[in-house]
Each structure stands twice: as structure tokens, then as C-alpha cells.
Design an enzyme around this catalytic site. Structure first.
Site, mmCIF file in Angstrom:
data_model
loop_
_atom_site.group_PDB
_atom_site.id
_atom_site.type_symbol
_atom_site.label_atom_id
_atom_site.label_comp_id
_atom_site.label_asym_id
_atom_site.label_seq_id
_atom_site.Cartn_x
_atom_site.Cartn_y
_atom_site.Cartn_z
ATOM 1 N N ARG A 151 -22.411 -5.849 -46.252
ATOM 2 C CA ARG A 151 -21.467 -5.321 -45.641
ATOM 3 C C ARG A 151 -21.724 -4.171 -44.831
ATOM 4 O O ARG A 151 -22.612 -3.187 -45.161
ATOM 5 C CB ARG A 151 -20.108 -4.860 -46.426
ATOM 6 C CG ARG A 151 -19.478 -5.541 -47.563
ATOM 7 C CD ARG A 151 -18.376 -6.218 -46.748
ATOM 8 N NE ARG A 151 -17.256 -4.855 -46.204
ATOM 9 C CZ ARG A 151 -16.639 -4.537 -47.256
ATOM 10 N NH1 ARG A 151 -16.783 -4.327 -48.320
ATOM 11 N NH2 ARG A 151 -16.378 -3.644 -46.685
ATOM 12 N N SER A 162 0.537 -1.309 0.399
ATOM 13 C CA SER A 162 -0.258 -0.171 0.107
ATOM 14 C C SER A 162 0.693 1.163 0.247
ATOM 15 O O SER A 162 2.168 1.426 0.932
ATOM 16 C CB SER A 162 -1.024 0.178 1.197
ATOM 17 O OG SER A 162 -1.251 1.336 1.353
#
Length: 434
Positions: free
Chosen positions: A308, A269
Site C-alpha cells: 500500500r 468580446s
């Protein structure tokens, strides 16, 4: 900087911009080789394009910037590759193909290359979990439902369950990996241009192309039939969730006040020197929480209009790469987590007594009903449960004072370690799976 979960992993390298550039070039070179194999291009063209299709010869940043003009990076890359090949053989670059043919094929190549190390890491994970399950087959611990102690279980069964999910993920990833298809359909998925360039059997050209690129031949061009991407999304999201299940259990069990398991190398930490955070589990859970939304975008792209699509196909690229990266990083971290996980057997056993024996109330209800009758047994246990909590006394001591229970083996009935049901047999069954 913002992606410690996959940074430095094999998936990071397999999905980088350079890796995508390589896949695009591999797809283009494979197409020219397939054309040559079918007599639609000279052998010299195949050699020239393959020799020119080297990522170091191209500026990926420039390709990316110029991609805006046409909406995809294939268009500028084809121009660059054609120049690199030279005037004689340049006309055989990208002949008959459309940009989506190359992009889709490249995406499948990238996926294949990213999934191979994922499968290796899943193998490491399941082997480590199998070892844990075997070692702790009979190590009793509290089973928890809705966050509370329920009845006893074993750590072996818990680890075997984690392994079962990992194997499910492995099987799904394997099926998807083995079925990744090439894409070749031309402008509208009819292969018409290849016929115009002289192909007497365009379908055979598709098969030749798939062989050259190392992917499966597709039954149909899949420009708007996005099953391959959807299947990939599902397998990746499932894998993230499967790994996340084990990781979130480790996060719970490694809480300071529980401390039944710990990661082998917790993270520090910035403010509290005493902490050893379960970092691997944290990163895996973070990936599992992101994956479903990414998969949702890919499933949404199934709704692709016409032959497409505009936008649906384009929307896939980034979430697919993110999913591959997240799962690749999570698989790497899961292997390290499983291989280094430390189990505190003493803590597991101690926690079985936190409720003063109430954890076996289910067993007592069943056993004492045969001695006292169902209604009387229920009333007695309800009263003794209340007294155990109020007086902070073990349930076994209170039961020992009941005259109607003379001759009942209360020591056995109130021992949590002797009420794990078929946990051992279930663990054995789970470990038979390969």
C-alpha cells in the site's frame, strides 16, 4: 468560475464532491451486500446499510474536513455511516476492507459514470463529422504543411481524418470503460481479514462484490498495481488530444484572413463588438493542452511502493477527476462544434488560387518531365515560379507562352481542383469504419 470548458457538463455532475460521496457510499453498501450474499452478514445488515447509504444524509464538507486526520475521506465516512446504520448492523459496515478498497472502487465508479456521457458525445461528434466528410468529399482546398500551401486536398478528407481520431478515442474509452475494476484486498492485499471473519472463499467474495458494485472483478488486488488508473489516464489524454487536433484546425481555418470555416455560434468580446470568437474550439484546445500533464501525474503514480503506498495513491485523486472533467467538457463542446460547423466552399476554392497556380507545381514537375525531360522541366518551372511571384502573374499564363508545351492540356494540369489525388477514395474508405 475558472473552468468554462467543463462547467455545466455531465462530467461536472458525475465528478462533483457529492458524486464522489455517492460512489463511496455505493461501494460500502455493495460490500455489505456481498458479505450477506456469501453468508458473512445477515440480510438485514445489507438492507440497513443500503438504506442508510444515501448522500443527502451526510455532510460532505464535514467529511472532507475530517479526512485530514487519516489522509482520506473513507475513515470519517465509515464512522458516520456506522452511526447511521445503528448498533445492530453497524459492525457490518466496512467489514474486512481497507480505506483504499473503498476509495479505488469509488474512483472507478465515478469514472464509469463520467465516461458514459463522454461516449455519447463522441458518438454525436463522429456522426456530424461523417456528414461533413460526405458532403465535402470533393470540395477542394489548399493542403497546408509547415503553415504554407503545399498541394490541394479536400475538406472531406480533412473531416474524415478528424472523425478517424474521434473513433480511435471512442474505441480506447470503450475498452477502458468496460474493464474498470472493483478493488478489494484488505489491509495488505491478501484478503486475510475476510477469512478471519469466516469467508471460506475470499476470492468468491471479491467476485460477489464486483457484481454488486457493477464493476469488473480484478485478477489481483491492485493497491500498488495501478494499471487501471494508468490505462484510464492514457485513454483520457488521447481523447483530449484527438479532439484538440480538430479544434486547432478549426481555430486556424476560422482566422479572419482565412475564414474557410466558422463555428455556428461564436462568442463575443468584452471590448470588440464585431468579434465572433471560436469559443468551443478554444475550450477544447485548452483541455488538450492540460491533459498530458495530468496524465503524467497518474503515470508517475505507477511507482507505488510496498503493498500500500504513501502519497502515490493519494496523488491520483485530483488529476484523475480533472482529466475526467476536461475530457467530458471537451467531448460536449466537440459535439456542438461538429454539428454546427459551417464550411465556406467559395473561400476554399478561392484560396486555391492565392499562389497563382504554384500549388500544383508538384504535378507540373511530374507531367512536364515526360514532355521536356526532367532537367529541362525543373529549370523551366524554377524560372517560371520566380517570374510568377515577381510579376504577380498566374503560372498558367506563363506556361502558355512556352513553345515546347504546344498541345499540352495546361488548363487541366494547372487546375488545383483536379489534383486532389486519392482524397475522394481515402474519404470513402475512412467513412466505411463504424
Amino acid at each position: 468560475m475558472l473552468a468554462p470548458g467543463w462547467s455545466g457538463s455531465p462530467a461536472a455532475a458525475a465528478t462533483s464532491d457529492t458524486a464522489f460521496l455517492r460512489a463511496l457510499l455505493d461501494a460500502e453498501a455493495a460490500l455489505t451486500r456481498a458479505l450477506a450474499a456469501r453468508g458473512l452478514a445477515p440480510a438485514g445488515a445489507a438492507d440497513a446499510v443500503t438504506a442508510a447509504a444515501v448522500p443527502d444524509r451526510f455532510d460532505v464538507v464535514s467529511v472532507a474536513e475530517r479526512a485530514r486526520a487519516g489522509g482520506n475521506p473513507v475513515i470519517p465516512l465509515v464512522a458516520d455511516l456506522t452511526r447511521a446504520v445503528g448498533e445492530e448492523h453497524g459492525p457490518y459496515v466496512h467489514r474486512g476492507a481497507t480505506s483504499q478498497d473503498i476509495m479505488d472502487t469509488a474512483a472507478m465508479l465515478v469514472a464509469a459514470r463520467a465516461l458514459d456521457p463522454v461516449l455519447a458525445d463522441l458518438g454525436r461528434t463522429e456522426r456530424a463529422l461523417a456528414r461533413l466528410a460526405g458532403e465535402h468529399r470533393d470540395t477542394a482546398m489548399p493542403g497546408r504543411t509547415l503553415t504554407q500551401h503545399a498541394v490541394p486536398t479536400t475538406f472531406g478528407l480533412k473531416a474524415a481524418g478528424w472523425r478517424s481520431l474521434v473513433l480511435d478515442a471512442r474505441d480506447r474509452i470503450t475498452r477502458v470503460r468496460d474493464a474498470l475494476p472493483a478493488q478489494l484486498g484488505g489491509a495488505a492485499g491478501t484478503l486475510a481479514a475476510f477469512g478471519a471473519y469466516g469467508a471460506d472463499d475470499p476470492l468468491a467474495l471479491v467476485e460477489a462484490y464486483a457484481r454488486e458494485v457493477g464493476l469488473c472483478p480484478p485478477p489481483l488486488p491492485w493497491h500498488t498495481l495501478r494499471t487501471p488508473v494508468a490505462d484510464l489516464a492514457g485513454a483520457l489524454a488521447f481523447t483530449a488530444g484527438a479532439l484538440g487536433k480538430a479544434a486547432v484546425d478549426v481555430l486556424t481555418l476560422s482566422r479572419t484572413e482565412i475564414a474557410e470555416v466558422t463555428e455556428d455560434s461564436g462568442g463575443g468580446s468584452s471590448a470588440m463588438p464585431h468579434k465572433a470568437n471560436p469559443v468551443r474550439s478554444t475550450l477544447i484546445v485548452a483541455a488538450a493542452r492540460r491533459a498530458p500533464q495530468l496524465a503524467a501525474t497518474l503515470y508517475g503514480s505507477l511507482v507505488a511502493e510496498d503493498e500500500r503506498p504513501a502519497g502515490a495513491w493519494h496523488a491520483e485523486w485530483e488529476p484523475l477527476r480533472d482529466l475526467l472533467r476536461l475530457v467530458g467538457g471537451a467531448a460536449r463542446d466537440a459535439a456542438g462544434l461538429a454539428e454546427g460547423l459551417r464550411v465556406d466552399g467559395d473561400a476554399l476554392r478561392d484560396h486555391l488560387g492565392l499562389t497563382h497556380g504554384l500549388i500544383v507545381s508538384e504535378r507540373l514537375s511530374a507531367e512536364l518531365a515526360g514532355v521536356l525531360g526532367r532537367d529541362r522541366a525543373k529549370a523551366l518551372l524554377t524560372d517560371l515560379t520566380r517570374r510568377s511571384r515577381a510579376e504577380d502573374r498566374p503560372l498558367a499564363d506563363l506556361l502558355a507562352g512556352e513553345p515546347g508545351l504546344a498541345g499540352v492540356d495546361l488548363a487541366t494540369l494547372t487546375d488545383p481542383a483536379r489534383y486532389t489525388g486519392s482524397a475522394g477514395a481515402l474519404t470513402d474508405r475512412a467513412l466505411e469504419r463504424r
